[in-house]
Design a protein around this motif. Structure first.
Motif, mmCIF file in Angstrom:
data_model
loop_
_atom_site.group_PDB
_atom_site.id
_atom_site.type_symbol
_atom_site.label_atom_id
_atom_site.label_comp_id
_atom_site.label_asym_id
_atom_site.label_seq_id
_atom_site.Cartn_x
_atom_site.Cartn_y
_atom_site.Cartn_z
ATOM 1 N N UNK A 141 0.199 -12.623 9.016
ATOM 2 C CA UNK A 141 0.540 -11.232 9.301
ATOM 3 C C UNK A 141 -0.605 -10.308 8.909
ATOM 4 N N UNK A 142 -0.845 -9.303 9.729
ATOM 5 C CA UNK A 142 -1.901 -8.327 9.470
ATOM 6 C C UNK A 142 -1.292 -6.925 9.487
ATOM 7 N N UNK A 143 -2.119 -5.922 9.192
ATOM 8 C CA UNK A 143 -1.641 -4.539 9.289
ATOM 9 C C UNK A 143 -1.161 -4.233 10.711
ATOM 10 N N UNK A 200 5.645 -4.366 14.371
ATOM 11 C CA UNK A 200 7.012 -4.732 13.967
ATOM 12 C C UNK A 200 7.825 -3.498 13.597
ATOM 13 N N UNK A 201 7.185 -2.541 12.928
ATOM 14 C CA UNK A 201 7.896 -1.356 12.446
ATOM 15 C C UNK A 201 7.863 -0.186 13.419
ATOM 16 N N UNK A 202 6.961 -0.261 14.393
ATOM 17 C CA UNK A 202 6.818 0.840 15.327
ATOM 18 C C UNK A 202 6.029 2.000 14.753
ATOM 19 N N UNK A 234 -1.001 1.889 12.439
ATOM 20 C CA UNK A 234 -1.679 1.072 11.432
ATOM 21 C C UNK A 234 -2.022 1.922 10.209
ATOM 22 N N UNK A 235 -2.441 3.148 10.445
ATOM 23 C CA UNK A 235 -2.796 4.042 9.336
ATOM 24 C C UNK A 235 -1.597 4.310 8.436
ATOM 25 N N UNK A 236 -0.440 4.577 9.039
ATOM 26 C CA UNK A 236 0.773 4.844 8.252
ATOM 27 C C UNK A 236 1.186 3.608 7.453
ATOM 28 N N UNK A 237 1.102 2.440 8.101
ATOM 29 C CA UNK A 237 1.437 1.194 7.411
ATOM 30 C C UNK A 237 0.525 0.990 6.204
ATOM 31 N N UNK A 238 -0.758 1.196 6.403
ATOM 32 C CA UNK A 238 -1.726 1.011 5.320
ATOM 33 C C UNK A 238 -1.432 1.947 4.158
ATOM 34 N N UNK A 239 -1.145 3.214 4.471
ATOM 35 C CA UNK A 239 -0.870 4.187 3.408
ATOM 36 C C UNK A 239 0.444 3.892 2.707
ATOM 37 N N UNK A 240 1.422 3.405 3.450
ATOM 38 C CA UNK A 240 2.719 3.057 2.851
ATOM 39 C C UNK A 240 2.571 1.915 1.843
ATOM 40 N N UNK A 241 1.756 0.924 2.188
ATOM 41 C CA UNK A 241 1.537 -0.210 1.292
ATOM 42 C C UNK A 241 0.806 0.212 0.015
ATOM 43 N N UNK A 270 11.440 6.447 2.447
ATOM 44 C CA UNK A 270 12.100 5.521 3.400
ATOM 45 C C UNK A 270 11.106 4.737 4.245
ATOM 46 N N UNK A 271 9.992 5.398 4.603
ATOM 47 C CA UNK A 271 8.961 4.710 5.383
ATOM 48 C C UNK A 271 8.283 3.634 4.550
ATOM 49 N N UNK A 272 8.002 3.956 3.282
ATOM 50 C CA UNK A 272 7.412 2.956 2.379
ATOM 51 C C UNK A 272 8.332 1.748 2.251
ATOM 52 N N UNK A 273 9.624 2.022 2.077
ATOM 53 C CA UNK A 273 10.586 0.930 1.919
ATOM 54 C C UNK A 273 10.644 0.062 3.173
ATOM 55 N N UNK A 274 10.594 0.713 4.332
ATOM 56 C CA UNK A 274 10.644 -0.002 5.601
ATOM 57 C C UNK A 274 9.429 -0.911 5.767
ATOM 58 N N UNK A 275 8.252 -0.379 5.457
ATOM 59 C CA UNK A 275 7.013 -1.155 5.607
ATOM 60 C C UNK A 275 6.979 -2.316 4.614
ATOM 61 N N UNK A 276 7.368 -2.064 3.371
ATOM 62 C CA UNK A 276 7.328 -3.125 2.360
ATOM 63 C C UNK A 276 8.341 -4.224 2.658
#
Length: 336
Positions: free
Chosen positions: A4-6, A12-14, A17-24, A33-39
């Motif tokens: 799995x990559x960013x 997967x989350x819709x 990539x930038x939002x996923x990276x910042x959430x992690x 809620x976005x952080x929880x969804x990504x994690x």
């Protein structure tokens, strides 16, 4: 299954990539809620950050090296607290980009050797080690080489450095008082090698309690160093059969206590009548002794988490005051 990559997480989350990276990274600009969804997605898909690429971008080595002692060949049981310590170290690095590597410190090996190996082979962005000595070469070496580190245990050096420790002075003081309150007058302390700082902290605690209670505790005759004992059971049997048998014993671990209890009984003595025994413990094992004996519990899982927290702080924060990463934890008495 592909790693799995960013981008995988983004698809997967819709999310981007930038939002996923910042959430992690727990970015402040991303809602919880976005952080929880990504994690949750990262856990489900088995996402792990690319530490090599991350290290190149940030200039940080994300490998934490813990150098811990291992048993010598032939030992049936080693330090029962080591697994709890490793579990705590691992738990303390959760939700961080850091990985834990454990290197063994072999009995008889120069303690500086595995430290140099880790540094010279670029295995460590930070080092954790234990069994500290009053003048510890590892502290000097790591400081001179600008390698972040935290020691499990204190030194007596003028160089201020990060550490996490158990309050061994307090253990010695409270354990001795426990025995004096039960009218014991002739106490023995089973201690680790005299080269370790914590063994002296424990001695001074017992000495203080002895002075306050009118006792006479001397390091040359009342400390039993475990380096001088081959078999605790045989040692205790001989000790209790002699004319100078103690009426109170402070054991340094569950393992030494197990042998001491058996040897006392082999000598025909009754625990609680002829002698009281108290131990330092890392688990509930002494509750299964016959009879059960009291112990001062060290929470090595908690210690491990604190060590991990401090090493990350020392890696990521320049100019950190050493006092911010110095911590001493007291034990809890389990009075059985």
């Amino acid at each position: 299954m592909a790693k799995a990559t960013l981008k995988t997480l983004a698809e997967y989350t819709g999310l981007s990539v930038t939002t996923v990276s910042r959430a992690l990274k727990n970015g402040d600009d991303v809602k919880q809620p976005t952080k929880d969804k990504v994690k949750a997605a990262a856990d489900k898909l088995g996402y792990r950050p690319n530490l090599s690429g991350l290290g190149l971008r940030t200039g940080i080595n994300y490998n934490i090296c813990a150098i811990l002692p291992v048993t010598k060949p032939g030992d049936m049981v080693g330090d029962v607290g080591i697994l709890g310590l490793i579990e705590g170290l691992t738990a303390g690095l959760e939700n961080t980009p850091y990985n834990l590597t454990v290197l063994p410190l072999v009995p008889g090996q120069d303690p500086l050797e595995p430290v140099k190996y880790a540094v010279e082979n670029n295995l460590a962005g930070g080092v954790i080690f234990n069994l500290t000595q009053t003048k510890d070469e590892r502290v000097t070496y790591l400081n001179e080489n600008n390698i972040p580190f935290v020691s499990f245990g204190q030194t007596e050096m003028s160089l201020e450095h990060p550490y996490v420790d158990i309050d061994n002075y307090d253990i010695g003081y409270r354990a001795a008082n426990y025995l004096y309150e039960r009218k014991r007058k002739d106490i023995r302390l089973i201690s680790s090698s005299r080269i370790y700082t914590y063994s002296w902290h424990k001695y001074y605690g017992v000495k203080r309690a002895s002075m306050e209670n009118g006792g006479c505790f001397e390091k040359d005759k009342d400390i039993i160093f475990d380096t001088d004992v081959v078999n605790y059971r045989e040692y205790a049997k001989e000790l209790m059969a002699g004319s100078n048998a103690p009426d109170g014993i402070i054991c340094g671990s569950e393992i030494s206590a197990c042998g001491i209890v058996a040897g006392v009984q082999d000598a025909g003595k009754v625990i609680g009548r002829d002698v009281d025994i108290i131990t330092i413990e890392t688990c509930d094992l002494p509750s299964f002794f016959v009879p059960p004996i009291p112990g001062f519990r060290q929470d090595l899982h908690s210690i491990g988490r604190k060590l991990s927290k401090f090493i990350v702080m020392n890696i990521e924060r320049d100019g950190l005051d050493p006092s911010e990463t110095q911590y001493i934890e007291k034990t809890t008495l389990y009075n059985r």
